[in-house]
Design an enzyme around this catalytic site. Structure first.
Site, PDB file in Angstrom:
ATOM      1  N   ARG A  52       0.869  -1.186   0.000  1.00  0.00           N
ATOM      2  CA  ARG A  52       0.000   0.000   0.000  1.00  0.00           C
ATOM      3  C   ARG A  52       0.897   1.225   0.000  1.00  0.00           C
ATOM      4  NH1 ARG A  52      -2.428   3.297   4.386  1.00  0.00           N
ATOM      5  NH2 ARG A  52      -4.584   3.775   3.878  1.00  0.00           N
ATOM      6  N   SER A 121     -12.519  -3.080   0.357  1.00  0.00           N
ATOM      7  CA  SER A 121     -12.809  -2.519   1.678  1.00  0.00           C
ATOM      8  C   SER A 121     -14.263  -2.082   1.756  1.00  0.00           C
ATOM      9  CB  SER A 121     -11.958  -1.263   1.936  1.00  0.00           C
ATOM     10  OG  SER A 121     -10.641  -1.600   2.210  1.00  0.00           O
ATOM     11  N   LYS A 150      -4.944   5.580   9.155  1.00  0.00           N
ATOM     12  CA  LYS A 150      -5.713   6.090   8.007  1.00  0.00           C
ATOM     13  C   LYS A 150      -6.500   7.298   8.486  1.00  0.00           C
ATOM     14  CE  LYS A 150      -9.220   4.404   4.711  1.00  0.00           C
ATOM     15  NZ  LYS A 150      -8.657   4.683   3.403  1.00  0.00           N
TER      16      LYS A 150
HETATM   17  N1  TZP Z   1      -8.549   0.848   6.225  1.00  0.00           N
HETATM   18  C1  TZP Z   1      -9.360   0.966   7.273  1.00  0.00           C
HETATM   19  S1  TZP Z   1      -8.512   1.217   8.707  1.00  0.00           S
HETATM   20  C2  TZP Z   1      -7.018   1.137   7.904  1.00  0.00           C
HETATM   21  C3  TZP Z   1      -7.235   0.939   6.559  1.00  0.00           C
HETATM   22  C4  TZP Z   1      -6.192   0.837   5.521  1.00  0.00           C
HETATM   23  C5  TZP Z   1      -5.729   1.289   8.615  1.00  0.00           C
HETATM   24  C6  TZP Z   1      -5.333   0.066   9.349  1.00  0.00           C
HETATM   25  O1  TZP Z   1      -4.094   0.285   9.969  1.00  0.00           O
HETATM   26  P1  TZP Z   1      -3.806  -0.156  11.484  1.00  0.00           P
HETATM   27  O2  TZP Z   1      -2.449   0.454  11.775  1.00  0.00           O
HETATM   28  O3  TZP Z   1      -3.760  -1.653  11.503  1.00  0.00           O
HETATM   29  O4  TZP Z   1      -4.905   0.439  12.327  1.00  0.00           O
END
Ligand code: TZP
Ligand code: MG
Length: 219
Positions: A52, A121, A150
């Site tokens: 990503r 997602s 995010k």
């Molecule tokens: N999509 C929803 S939450 C997220 C993404 C890409 C981030 C997840 O990262 P982390 O550090 O595991 O909370």
């Protein structure tokens, strides 16, 4: 709704769509190389990765993505590319993960073909139901918890939100967002087939140890 998985995906790939899903994002792992991280995580049992990268030029993403894909194939793992079908095709990645604002699933499928993984997602029951009807290979749902990773994330759904959507599709379901080793059991009990994590692995002081903890609790 029961959604049967597609039959074209090789079973060796399908069988890896569960358990720990490690998302590799250079913005969340600023020290050291993502390739070394992938190798260490794979050495300790991770078999599913996502590249990503929201900011790299295509040329840089191609170079890094190809290195990650080769390392992942060497380890017997899968590498899925976030957002970008063109990059996934260029590096012969194992699939693409799209979000609600990315290329619609049917177009991604046309570009990638039937023997690649397509994941999506989703953040609400309605999105999950609509996504499932498009026959992806897996669905991610979240954010389950609050996350710093995010910034533009949707509303937090919680473990109960996850439990409530489990019955909407029989496709592999990954929980995402703020997941730590401590929350894995509750998430698994709510019906997830796996967890997608960024910081809990890529920012762990002991990456191999963190991967082993997740894998043990998810098996
Ligand atoms: N999509 C929803 S939450 C997220 C993404 C890409 C981030 C997840 O990262 P982390 O550090 O595991 O909370
Ligand atoms: Mg996206």
């Amino acid at each position: 709704m029961k959604t049967r998985p597609r039959t074209a995906l090789p079973s060796g790939m399908r069988s890896l769509l569960r358990g720990l899903y490690v998302i590799l994002d250079p913005a969340v792992h600023s020290t050291g190389s993502l390739v070394d991280l992938l190798k260490e995580a794979a050495d300790h049992g991770a078999r599913l990765f996502q590249y990503r990268d929201k900011t790299a030029t295509m040329k840089d993403a191609y170079r890094l993505g190809l290195t990650l894909k080769l390392a992942s194939a060497d380890a017997g793992a899968l590498l899925i590319v976030n957002d970008r079908c063109d990059l996934a095709i260029a590096i012969d990645a194992d699939g693409v993960h799209v979000g609600q604002k990315d290329l619609p699933l049917e177009h991604a499928r046309r570009l990638l073909g039937d023997d690649k993984i397509l994941g999506i997602s989703t953040h609400t029951p309605e999105q999950l139901t609509a996504a499932a009807a498009m026959r992806p290979d897996y669905i991610a749902y979240g954010p389950i918890f609050s996350t710093h990773t995010k910034s533009d994330h949707a509303a937090i759904v919680g473990v109960e939100g996850l439990r409530a959507v489990r019955r909407l599709s029989s496709l592999p379901l990954f929980a995402i967002g703020g997941i730590s080793v401590e929350s894995v059991e509750a998430i698994r009990d709510a019906g997830a087939d796996g967890v997608a994590v960024i910081s809990a692995v890529t920012q762990a002081p002991d990456i191999g140890g963190a991967v082993e903890d997740f894998v043990r609790r998810l098996t």
